[in-house]
Structure formats: structure tokens, C-alpha cells
Design a protein around this motif. Sequence first.
Motif, PDB file in Angstrom:
ATOM      1  N   ALA A 134      -1.525  -4.820   6.077  1.00 44.60           N
ATOM      2  CA  ALA A 134      -1.453  -5.407   4.563  1.00 44.60           C
ATOM      3  C   ALA A 134       0.103  -5.443   4.139  1.00 44.60           C
ATOM      4  O   ALA A 134       0.612  -6.616   3.521  1.00 44.60           O
ATOM      5  CB  ALA A 134      -2.297  -4.602   3.677  1.00 44.60           C
TER       6      ALA A 134
ATOM      7  N   SER B 280       0.956  -1.121   0.068  1.00 42.68           N
ATOM      8  CA  SER B 280       0.090  -0.036   0.123  1.00 42.68           C
ATOM      9  C   SER B 280       0.853   1.070   0.062  1.00 42.68           C
ATOM     10  O   SER B 280       2.056   1.115   0.491  1.00 42.68           O
ATOM     11  CB  SER B 280      -0.888  -0.132   1.253  1.00 42.68           C
ATOM     12  OG  SER B 280      -1.629  -1.091   1.455  1.00 42.68           O
TER      13      SER B 280
ATOM     14  N   ASP C 214      -3.431  -0.549   6.523  1.00 49.87           N
ATOM     15  CA  ASP C 214      -2.349  -0.539   5.666  1.00 49.87           C
ATOM     16  C   ASP C 214      -1.000  -1.101   6.322  1.00 49.87           C
ATOM     17  O   ASP C 214      -0.313  -1.793   5.417  1.00 49.87           O
ATOM     18  CB  ASP C 214      -2.062   0.986   5.146  1.00 49.87           C
ATOM     19  CG  ASP C 214      -2.957   1.765   4.380  1.00 49.87           C
ATOM     20  OD1 ASP C 214      -3.665   0.967   3.836  1.00 49.87           O
ATOM     21  OD2 ASP C 214      -2.911   2.989   4.216  1.00 49.87           O
TER      22      ASP C 214
ATOM     23  N   LEU D  16       0.060   2.076  15.982  1.00 45.74           N
ATOM     24  CA  LEU D  16      -1.221   2.017  15.146  1.00 45.74           C
ATOM     25  C   LEU D  16      -1.649   0.629  14.991  1.00 45.74           C
ATOM     26  O   LEU D  16      -1.585  -0.164  13.978  1.00 45.74           O
ATOM     27  CB  LEU D  16      -1.163   2.794  13.869  1.00 45.74           C
ATOM     28  CG  LEU D  16      -0.612   4.068  13.705  1.00 45.74           C
ATOM     29  CD1 LEU D  16      -0.249   4.212  12.218  1.00 45.74           C
ATOM     30  CD2 LEU D  16      -1.669   4.858  14.133  1.00 45.74           C
TER      31      LEU D  16
ATOM     32  N   ASN E 132      -4.192  -0.339  12.138  1.00 46.50           N
ATOM     33  CA  ASN E 132      -4.302   0.092  10.722  1.00 46.50           C
ATOM     34  C   ASN E 132      -4.093  -0.815   9.777  1.00 46.50           C
ATOM     35  O   ASN E 132      -3.175  -1.644   9.759  1.00 46.50           O
ATOM     36  CB  ASN E 132      -2.970   1.371  10.884  1.00 46.50           C
ATOM     37  CG  ASN E 132      -2.867   1.942   9.660  1.00 46.50           C
ATOM     38  OD1 ASN E 132      -2.603   1.648   8.391  1.00 46.50           O
ATOM     39  ND2 ASN E 132      -3.028   3.186   9.898  1.00 46.50           N
TER      40      ASN E 132
ATOM     41  N   HIS F 203       1.729   7.019   3.710  1.00 46.60           N
ATOM     42  CA  HIS F 203       0.742   7.999   4.212  1.00 46.60           C
ATOM     43  C   HIS F 203       1.099   9.499   3.942  1.00 46.60           C
ATOM     44  O   HIS F 203       2.371   9.572   4.512  1.00 46.60           O
ATOM     45  CB  HIS F 203       0.373   7.732   5.895  1.00 46.60           C
ATOM     46  CG  HIS F 203      -0.021   6.603   6.201  1.00 46.60           C
ATOM     47  ND1 HIS F 203      -0.339   5.787   7.351  1.00 46.60           N
ATOM     48  CD2 HIS F 203      -0.744   5.456   5.161  1.00 46.60           C
ATOM     49  CE1 HIS F 203      -0.933   4.672   7.223  1.00 46.60           C
ATOM     50  NE2 HIS F 203      -1.095   4.557   5.865  1.00 46.60           N
TER      51      HIS F 203
END
Lengths: 583, 254
Positions: free
Chosen positions: B100, A419, B97, B92, B95, A422
Motif C-alpha cells: 500500500a 500506513s 502495508d 516480505l 505484506n 511496524h
Amino acid sequence: MRRLAKIVPILVLCGMTNNAWAAGLTATIDKTHATLEDQLLLTLEVTGSSRSEPQLPALPDFVVQSRGQSSQVQIINGRMRSNVSFNYILTPKKSGQFMIGAARVEIDDEVHFSKPISIKISKPEAIPQQNRPAFVLAEVNNETPYVGEQVVYTFRFFRRVQIANAKLDLPTFDGFVIEDMGEQREYEIVRGGQKFIVTDVKKALFPQEAGIINIPAAVLNADIFMQNRKRRRRDMFDDFFGSARGQTQTKVLRTDAMVLRVKNLPVSTQKSSGLIGAFDIKATLTKSQLRAGESTTLEVIISGVGNIQQITKPTLPQIKGVKIYEDKTSQERSMNNDRLRGQKTFRWAVIPLEAGLLEIPKLTLHYFDVEAGTHLTKHSANFLLNVTPSGEKEELRLTTSQNTKSAKLSVEILGEDISPIHEEINVLNAPFASNYPMALWFLFFFSPPFLFFGLFLNNKRLNKSSAERDSQRQSKAAKKALKRVQEVTKAEVQNNIELSAQTASQLVRDYLGDKALLEGRALTTGDVSKLLQQQSIPQELIQTIQTFLELCDTLQYAGRQTAESSTLSKQLPELIKKIERHL
Amino acid sequence: MNRISFITAIILSLSLSTVLALASENQSARNFLEANSTFQKGNYEDALKQYAQLIEKHPGNGHLYYNQGNTYLRLGRLGAAIAAYRQGLVFLPRNQDLKANLTYARTLTKDDIKPVGAHPLVETLFFWHYFLNQHELVLALVVINMLFWLSMACRLYFRGQRMFHWLNVGTFGLILAFGASLLVHRVAPQTIALVNEPEIEVYAANRVDSVVRFKLHAGSEVAVIDENQNWLRIRLDKTQEGWLEKSKVALVHL
């Protein structure tokens, strides 16, 4: 001392002699003259401390097989000698005079070599086949085939003696497609007046290209029981069953190599299908009268003798207004009179979409007929379909899936990656524990208990003052009551009976109220009785108090003057003291 | 006059500290945007340095560890990437993301080792320990603590009210649960080592001349059970243990 000086050199010399005699490599062979059908046993004997295998010389004219090793320890006149023998089977590949070079071994950091051995390999004796105990032959049924034409290769093993441990190595047949022709066949035959047992092994070969193709020799290794030609008298060392009359020999039997001259097919005007032999094509249709949207099956069978593995699916031409779906294909094959025979069946589902007369055209098969020596063409039958209109819109059913569930595809993962990072600027302002000082957390955590204890102490203090007040009220009740007796006395002096009775009654009730921490004036006579009973006051005293209060009530409301009406003030102190003693 | 000067000094110092804090925040924001831009241009080595500087300033920010993990992964440094992701998950924990990318990074490892972590049943039973970060745990503990003492105070004034009794018992239980979780995080954090080199050797003792018991490859996660100078004693599973050189792994305190 002088005697010792003489003995030591002798001992040292003996030791050296012993060592020199002990270490070495000796090569021996069981026979120096053999034929191509024989095997030779080469033995390399390593004497000394080494047990490592010697290095054989290059032997390009022999097939070399290791036959294990054996070791031996001998003690002669108190001296120990050990040796290890390594055995090899040499199978000659061709005849001639050969030299087995020196083998090499390293013993105690010293290299030792064996002596070379000269051997002669001759061709097998020119003995007529019928006089041999066993022999092999190989043959093909056609030495000049066409490309793709079937050739039958036959290996035959003739024997009239017992054999054991037979091992056949057929050639690799480079340049051919090979088809097995089933199990080996065994039968008896008389040849030159001798009865032989024959074993046949057959292969169907299909040459793949034109030119000269060599088929190397097939090799059969077998242990053959050889009978002695000369009879001799049995002696006492022969075993009981007479094994002295014959012996087992390992023989290597070879066929002759063969050469095939493969021809190209004659030039044809038609596109060649690659089929060579004799073939036929037939077609059938399950029904020729049907409605639009209904299905009929077209079956095409191509059968024949020859290279049936080359049969391919015929191409159906496009027919307007007809949908065609391929169905399953089946195949059968067998050997008949040494010829590969078989058939392939192809099926199609034929669905006419519109009404009318439709034609399924004939299908064509081209092949090369070996016997006729020419290219031939054969056709299947053509069919006419009589299609009547359909009551339903069948076309739609043909284009939609019957099973919506099976139409769904599982999601295929085409690639994997992480992904993205951020990037929002507000992630820097996200709250985290480390952003706040620890003292702040302690303040938040410990301030509630402090507040609670503050409240607790205040509550306790309030409770304490209330109890003190109650205690004072109880302790001062008698004193307060006795003080008010004067008011009753005053009313009696004034001859005000009602007032004196009212005051006396209120005085007693107030007193009991103070003692019980209740509002005294609200107590009725019944309440007073219950209250006193709860306080464990003697029944006699309760009765006295009740009688006193009833008297007060009588004087207050009846207003009659009696003897007792002027003694209330005198009874009161005594009554209060009695109650005080029990409360 | 003196009092006016004192008050003025206090106001000025407060204003100055606020201005400095805002300036620092602005600088961090600029550095963050710059690091992201460097990453997007594919200059991963420089982006890595910039993220490291940001993490120094904001050591409890899980998003920075996430970005750092992505950068390590782009550079092919699998062990460091997984370490950054696991450190990010500490801050986190929910989270998606992070989870993954950690899962993806683990698929690239060579060794068939189960990652260090609690059993799913344990994670479900003690969900607050695994699904809340320390900040959230502290915040929850403070709020529940306030509720507890409030219910205690109510019991002083509303004697005999059962509702306050049960509120008291419930909040006390929650204080114990959240307090124990925070205590475990603070006092006994689990340390894991992530192999940071293509291949490392795990020895039977903390010496390079001892027997090599097994080898681990980049990205493998093992639990650290002891530390001795430059050596770490690790446990692979219930039976396999060994020593490895500290310099060849990245450490994460969960």
C-alpha cells in the motif's frame, strides 16, 4: 611592379566605393498626403548583406500592419547588388501633420538609419454622402436610456460601387450586456437621387450602470472599385476589358463615436427585480382536486419585452402541509421589431400531505415600465386545492427513496497517507534466510540423499547374498540327490519297498525343488510336469520322470513288490544325470 | 580431571555465547523501540540513522526497510523511500502495508514510467518466485527434497507401488521449480535504480559532456542493464536506454 603598385590602390578604392554604395536603409511611402479614409504603404529597403527586418520607429498615430517582404538581386556591369524590401500598411487614426521617424537596421556590425518622412493626414473631403461611392453610419435608437433598458445599436454600410474584402471591426461596447439581433440585413435605398445598397448590422445593448458611456467608432476596411472621373481615350496598353476606366482602392471607413447618457431608475417603494420593459406573469395548476399524497404541477410563465435575461425564479412561500419540489425551467426568446422578447416558464410539483382546503397564494412581479416611466407590479392568480384523504399512508412514501440502489453513495476518498510503521517488537524475530548459517541448509539438503544411498547399498547387499544362496542350492542339488541314493539302496536291501519308494520320490522332488528354487516336497506330479516343461526339458525325459514318480507312488501306497521295486536305486543316478544335463 | 575441565569449559563457553546472544537481542529490541519512538516524535532524521543501524544488524528484516521507507517518505525523499519499500518487499513479498505504501509513494512521482517488474501473467504462472521470499523458498526446497528422497527409499522396499512413483515425479518437479527460482534470486538478481534526486539527466554515453537523452525525476524506477565504474546503463523501456551517474540513484537487487 611599378604598374601593379598603381593598380592595387585603385582596386581597393573601387572595393570600398562598392561597399559604401551597397549597404544602406531607404524608407519610401506611396503618398505623403492622404485622408483618414486612406491607407499608406511604407517600404523599407535594406541594401547589402543583411536580410534582417529593420526596426520601425514608434508610430502611435497609425495602425501598422506588416505586408511581407520581397527581395531583389541586380547585376549591373558585372557587379551584384541585392536588396530586401519590407512593406507595411499604415492606417491613420487621426488627421494632422505627422513625421515618420528614422527606421534602424544593423548591417555588418554597422547601424544604418533611414531618412524621416513627413506626411499630412487630412479629414475626408466634405463631399455630400450621396456623392460618395461608399460610406458608413452608426446610430442608437435611444441616447438617454435607463439602466438595463434595451438600446438598439445599428451599423449601416452604404455603397453604390463594387467592393471586396470587407472587414468590420465593431466597438467592444464596454459597460453593456450585448445580445445579438440575428443575421445582417441587406436592402436597397435611394438617397439624394442615388441608389445605394445598404447592409445593416444590429446589436441590442443593455447598459449596466448609470452615467456617460462612450461607444467608439466602428471601422470598416474594404477594397472599393473607384471609377476614373475623366474619360480618356483607350490606348493600346489598356487591357481588353477596360480596367483603365477605374481602379481598386483600399479604404478605411469610420463611423462617428457616440455618447450615451444612462439614467438611474426612479426610486421605488418595492424591491426592484431589475426588469425593464413590459412584462406579465401568469400561473396555471394542472389539477386542484386531488387526494393527499398526489401531485399537481404549478406552472408560472413570466413573459415580456425588454431585458428578459434578468427574469429570475419567483419564490414560492411555505405552505403548511404541502411539499413542494422544483421542476425543470424552460426559456424562449426572439426579436420582434428590434425588441428582445421572450418568456421563462417555471414549474413546481406540489404535493399536499394532509386532507383539507389548501391555498397556493398569488405570486408578484415588479418591473419598470419604460413607456409609462414608472414602476409597476403584476400578480398571478391564486389557487385553492381541495385535498381529500388518502387510502394509503402516502407520507411514508414521500420520505423514503423509490430506488434504494441510487440512494447509495460512492465512497469519496477524503485524504491519502501511508500506513503506519511496524512497531511490534516480535518483528525483529521474524525468520529470514540470512538468520541461519548456510551450512545448516546444506546439511538439511544433502543428508537425505546420503541416507538414501546408504539404504540402497544395504538393500543391494542383501539381494546379493540371497542370490548366492540360491545359486549354491542349484549347483549342489545333484550332489545332494546322489548322496541320498544310498538311503534308497539301504531301504531296498532291507526289503522295505514303501520306504525306498518314498525316499526315491522325495529325492527327485527335492532335487527339482532345489533346481527351481522351490520347496520340492510340496510339488505334485502335475507340478513337476509343468515345471519341467517351463524349463524346456525334452518331452521324453519329462515322460520318464513322470513315469518314475508314478512308480514310486504306486510302490509306496500299493505296497506290491515288482521287478522294478528293487531297481529304483539304480534308476535314480541315471535319471538325475539326464535332468542335470538339461537344467 | 582433564576431562572434567574440558567439559566444564565447553559448558561455560556455550552458556556465555547464549548470554551474549540474548544480550544482543535485547539491545536490538531497545534500539528498535527507541527508533520507533523517535519517528513518532517527528524527529525523522534521527529515526533514519537508528533504522539504518538496525538494518546493519538485521539485513534480512523487511519490517525495518518498511519503517525506513516511511521515514524517507516523511522527509520527502521519494526515491529513497521507494527503494526501501522495494527492498522490504524482497523479504516480505506478501505484506499489504508495504504494498500500500509503495503504491502511494508511486503516485507522488512525476514521470509516467511503468515500474520495473514482471507481467501479471508471469507473476501468476511462477507465483512461488514472486510470492515467497528466499527464506521460504529454501525451507520449501528442503522439505520437498526430503519428501523426494523418502519416496525414493519407499520405492526400494515397496517395488511396483505406483503411488511412490508419482510422488517421486511430483517432488522432483517441485525441486526443479523451487531450485530454479532460488538460483535466479542468487545468481541473476534483477537490479533496479531509483532516482534519488529531484531531477537527474540521462546521457547517451557514460560522460557528462555527452548528449542528454532525457531527464528523470525523483522516485522513477528503471532497470539497470550494465555498470561501468561510477555510471549505470539503464533501460527505460524496450527502446530507450542511457547512462546515469550511480551516485544519484538508489540500487535495489530483487
